[in-house]
Structure formats: structure tokens, C-alpha cells
Design a protein around this motif. Sequence first.
Motif, PDB file in Angstrom:
ATOM      1  N   PRO A   1       0.813  -1.224   0.000  1.00  0.00           N
ATOM      2  CA  PRO A   1       0.000   0.000   0.000  1.00  0.00           C
ATOM      3  C   PRO A   1       0.845   1.271   0.000  1.00  0.00           C
ATOM      4  O   PRO A   1       1.876   1.339   0.664  1.00  0.00           O
ATOM      5  N   SER A   2       0.368   2.230  -0.762  1.00  0.00           N
ATOM      6  CA  SER A   2       1.081   3.499  -0.878  1.00  0.00           C
ATOM      7  C   SER A   2       0.932   4.352   0.374  1.00  0.00           C
ATOM      8  O   SER A   2       1.734   5.247   0.612  1.00  0.00           O
ATOM      9  N   GLY A   3      -0.111   4.095   1.146  1.00  0.00           N
ATOM     10  CA  GLY A   3      -0.349   4.877   2.353  1.00  0.00           C
ATOM     11  C   GLY A   3      -1.279   6.049   2.138  1.00  0.00           C
ATOM     12  O   GLY A   3      -1.675   6.716   3.094  1.00  0.00           O
ATOM     13  N   ALA A   4      -1.654   6.312   0.883  1.00  0.00           N
ATOM     14  CA  ALA A   4      -2.547   7.441   0.598  1.00  0.00           C
ATOM     15  C   ALA A   4      -3.448   7.108  -0.583  1.00  0.00           C
ATOM     16  O   ALA A   4      -3.026   6.449  -1.525  1.00  0.00           O
ATOM     17  N   VAL A   5      -4.674   7.578  -0.501  1.00  0.00           N
ATOM     18  CA  VAL A   5      -5.617   7.439  -1.609  1.00  0.00           C
ATOM     19  C   VAL A   5      -5.389   8.609  -2.560  1.00  0.00           C
ATOM     20  O   VAL A   5      -5.239   9.763  -2.127  1.00  0.00           O
ATOM     21  N   GLN A   6      -5.334   8.316  -3.858  1.00  0.00           N
ATOM     22  CA  GLN A   6      -5.164   9.363  -4.856  1.00  0.00           C
ATOM     23  C   GLN A   6      -6.353  10.326  -4.807  1.00  0.00           C
ATOM     24  O   GLN A   6      -7.506   9.884  -4.780  1.00  0.00           O
ATOM     25  N   PRO A   7      -6.106  11.627  -4.783  1.00  0.00           N
ATOM     26  CA  PRO A   7      -7.209  12.595  -4.690  1.00  0.00           C
ATOM     27  C   PRO A   7      -8.266  12.453  -5.786  1.00  0.00           C
ATOM     28  O   PRO A   7      -9.461  12.604  -5.517  1.00  0.00           O
ATOM     29  N   MET A   8      -7.858  12.139  -7.020  1.00  0.00           N
ATOM     30  CA  MET A   8      -8.847  11.997  -8.098  1.00  0.00           C
ATOM     31  C   MET A   8      -9.723  10.761  -7.879  1.00  0.00           C
ATOM     32  O   MET A   8     -10.892  10.757  -8.244  1.00  0.00           O
ATOM     33  N   ALA A   9      -9.171   9.711  -7.283  1.00  0.00           N
ATOM     34  CA  ALA A   9      -9.965   8.520  -6.967  1.00  0.00           C
ATOM     35  C   ALA A   9     -10.994   8.861  -5.884  1.00  0.00           C
ATOM     36  O   ALA A   9     -12.169   8.476  -5.980  1.00  0.00           O
ATOM     37  N   ALA A  10     -10.572   9.585  -4.869  1.00  0.00           N
ATOM     38  CA  ALA A  10     -11.488   9.994  -3.798  1.00  0.00           C
ATOM     39  C   ALA A  10     -12.573  10.921  -4.339  1.00  0.00           C
ATOM     40  O   ALA A  10     -13.742  10.823  -3.947  1.00  0.00           O
ATOM     41  N   GLU A  11     -12.207  11.786  -5.259  1.00  0.00           N
ATOM     42  CA  GLU A  11     -13.168  12.704  -5.877  1.00  0.00           C
ATOM     43  C   GLU A  11     -14.244  11.932  -6.656  1.00  0.00           C
ATOM     44  O   GLU A  11     -15.434  12.234  -6.548  1.00  0.00           O
ATOM     45  N   LEU A  12     -13.838  10.925  -7.411  1.00  0.00           N
ATOM     46  CA  LEU A  12     -14.802  10.106  -8.158  1.00  0.00           C
ATOM     47  C   LEU A  12     -15.718   9.330  -7.208  1.00  0.00           C
ATOM     48  O   LEU A  12     -16.917   9.208  -7.457  1.00  0.00           O
ATOM     49  N   ALA A  13     -15.164   8.830  -6.118  1.00  0.00           N
ATOM     50  CA  ALA A  13     -15.979   8.116  -5.126  1.00  0.00           C
ATOM     51  C   ALA A  13     -17.039   9.058  -4.546  1.00  0.00           C
ATOM     52  O   ALA A  13     -18.207   8.679  -4.410  1.00  0.00           O
ATOM     53  N   ALA A  14     -16.638  10.268  -4.230  1.00  0.00           N
ATOM     54  CA  ALA A  14     -17.577  11.241  -3.658  1.00  0.00           C
ATOM     55  C   ALA A  14     -18.673  11.605  -4.659  1.00  0.00           C
ATOM     56  O   ALA A  14     -19.840  11.787  -4.269  1.00  0.00           O
ATOM     57  N   LYS A  15     -18.321  11.674  -5.942  1.00  0.00           N
ATOM     58  CA  LYS A  15     -19.311  12.044  -6.962  1.00  0.00           C
ATOM     59  C   LYS A  15     -20.428  11.018  -7.107  1.00  0.00           C
ATOM     60  O   LYS A  15     -21.521  11.355  -7.548  1.00  0.00           O
ATOM     61  N   ILE A  16     -20.169   9.757  -6.743  1.00  0.00           N
ATOM     62  CA  ILE A  16     -21.228   8.746  -6.827  1.00  0.00           C
ATOM     63  C   ILE A  16     -21.946   8.569  -5.492  1.00  0.00           C
ATOM     64  O   ILE A  16     -22.771   7.679  -5.332  1.00  0.00           O
ATOM     65  N   GLY A  17     -21.600   9.422  -4.533  1.00  0.00           N
ATOM     66  CA  GLY A  17     -22.294   9.393  -3.256  1.00  0.00           C
ATOM     67  C   GLY A  17     -21.627   8.570  -2.175  1.00  0.00           C
ATOM     68  O   GLY A  17     -22.225   8.293  -1.136  1.00  0.00           O
ATOM     69  N   TYR A  18     -20.379   8.173  -2.388  1.00  0.00           N
ATOM     70  CA  TYR A  18     -19.672   7.403  -1.369  1.00  0.00           C
ATOM     71  C   TYR A  18     -18.920   8.358  -0.459  1.00  0.00           C
ATOM     72  O   TYR A  18     -18.342   9.341  -0.921  1.00  0.00           O
ATOM     73  N   ASP A  19     -18.917   8.072   0.815  1.00  0.00           N
ATOM     74  CA  ASP A  19     -18.183   8.877   1.786  1.00  0.00           C
ATOM     75  C   ASP A  19     -16.693   8.609   1.610  1.00  0.00           C
ATOM     76  O   ASP A  19     -16.172   7.619   2.128  1.00  0.00           O
ATOM     77  N   ALA A  20     -16.040   9.474   0.885  1.00  0.00           N
ATOM     78  CA  ALA A  20     -14.626   9.270   0.553  1.00  0.00           C
ATOM     79  C   ALA A  20     -13.733   9.272   1.793  1.00  0.00           C
ATOM     80  O   ALA A  20     -12.619   8.753   1.745  1.00  0.00           O
ATOM     81  N   SER A  21     -14.220   9.814   2.902  1.00  0.00           N
ATOM     82  CA  SER A  21     -13.411   9.779   4.129  1.00  0.00           C
ATOM     83  C   SER A  21     -13.257   8.346   4.651  1.00  0.00           C
ATOM     84  O   SER A  21     -12.394   8.077   5.482  1.00  0.00           O
ATOM     85  N   GLN A  22     -14.085   7.418   4.142  1.00  0.00           N
ATOM     86  CA  GLN A  22     -13.981   6.009   4.531  1.00  0.00           C
ATOM     87  C   GLN A  22     -12.848   5.295   3.790  1.00  0.00           C
ATOM     88  O   GLN A  22     -12.466   4.188   4.160  1.00  0.00           O
ATOM     89  N   LEU A  23     -12.339   5.905   2.731  1.00  0.00           N
ATOM     90  CA  LEU A  23     -11.290   5.282   1.931  1.00  0.00           C
ATOM     91  C   LEU A  23      -9.931   5.514   2.571  1.00  0.00           C
ATOM     92  O   LEU A  23      -9.620   6.622   2.995  1.00  0.00           O
ATOM     93  N   ARG A  24      -9.150   4.431   2.626  1.00  0.00           N
ATOM     94  CA  ARG A  24      -7.771   4.555   3.086  1.00  0.00           C
ATOM     95  C   ARG A  24      -6.940   3.462   2.429  1.00  0.00           C
ATOM     96  O   ARG A  24      -7.450   2.388   2.118  1.00  0.00           O
ATOM     97  N   SER A  25      -5.692   3.758   2.212  1.00  0.00           N
ATOM     98  CA  SER A  25      -4.767   2.796   1.617  1.00  0.00           C
ATOM     99  C   SER A  25      -4.282   1.870   2.724  1.00  0.00           C
ATOM    100  O   SER A  25      -3.751   2.324   3.738  1.00  0.00           O
TER     101      SER A  25
END
Length: 166
Positions: free
Chosen positions: A43-67
Amino acid sequence: MTDRVFNVLFLCTGNSARSVIAESLLNVLGEGRFRAYSAGSHPSGAVQPMAAELAAKIGYDASQLRSKSWDEFAGDGAPPMDLVVTVCDNAAGEACPLWLGSPTTAHWGVDDPAAVVGNEESRRRAYLQAFTVLRRRVELLVALPIDQLDQLAAQQQIRAIGQVTP
């Protein structure tokens, strides 16, 4: 139809883009029938910001994502997996841990948007392309009568989904 929730683990090397996108897609589109997780072999230790942005756009709580490491899902106390899907070729070729629950396995290779170098527009295009491929595959998974298939039939159909491109 059953009320059973199917646990799905999406694996990648860095767990920063493709696997977290797949996790968010299945948690939203699965409408409670699936519980998706993601992890990486390194694991890289960080979620890519564009991946988190796409998750948020479909209604997913991107704060739940972690590497995180796939080791979190291989030991005592880990949820037993019904399905483990690699989304990058590197992770597919690695020796995976033993998963609790004897899950069905599949490979859904997707080009790594995090590897794209260039301006923001070309990087966004790469993320959108990976998102589109993964969304189509997740839609096909959600449409399967997975609770009515034996393990071999489920594995064949889920592996075939990895060949689908939009």
C-alpha cells in the motif's frame, strides 16, 4: 433472493486508485447486497485525490477510503471474503495470503490511472477511463444472481466480467 451480504475484496499493489474506486462503486451500486473492501500488497499509504473525488461524486463517503495492506484481511478477526478480485496485473501475479472463507477469485485488470504522467486533463481522462471500466464490471457483478449460483458457476461468470470493457 436472500438477505445475505457478500463480502468482496478488491486488490491492487498500491491500494490508492483502482481498488478504492472499485470498493466505492460496489458499496454504492451493490445497495447493501455487497460489502466491499480494498487493500494492496504494497500500500502506498494514501488514496489518490482523483480517486477519492470520483468516489464522492457517486455518493460514497470518501473519508472512509484509506490505503491499507491486504494483511488486514488475512488474519484473525478479518471478515471472511466471498470474492477477491485483483484489479491490477502486478497484484494478480503475486502470491496472495490465504483468505478466510475460501473465496471465489477473479482478475479484472484495469490500466493504472495513477501511473499517467502529464497535465491534469490527461490524468483526469485516465481516472475517468478506469472508473468507467470498473463501473461497468461492478454493474455486471451486481446484476448476477450470485446467491443462486454454485461456486464454480459464480467463478466462471465473475471471471468473465473481467474481460468486459465498456
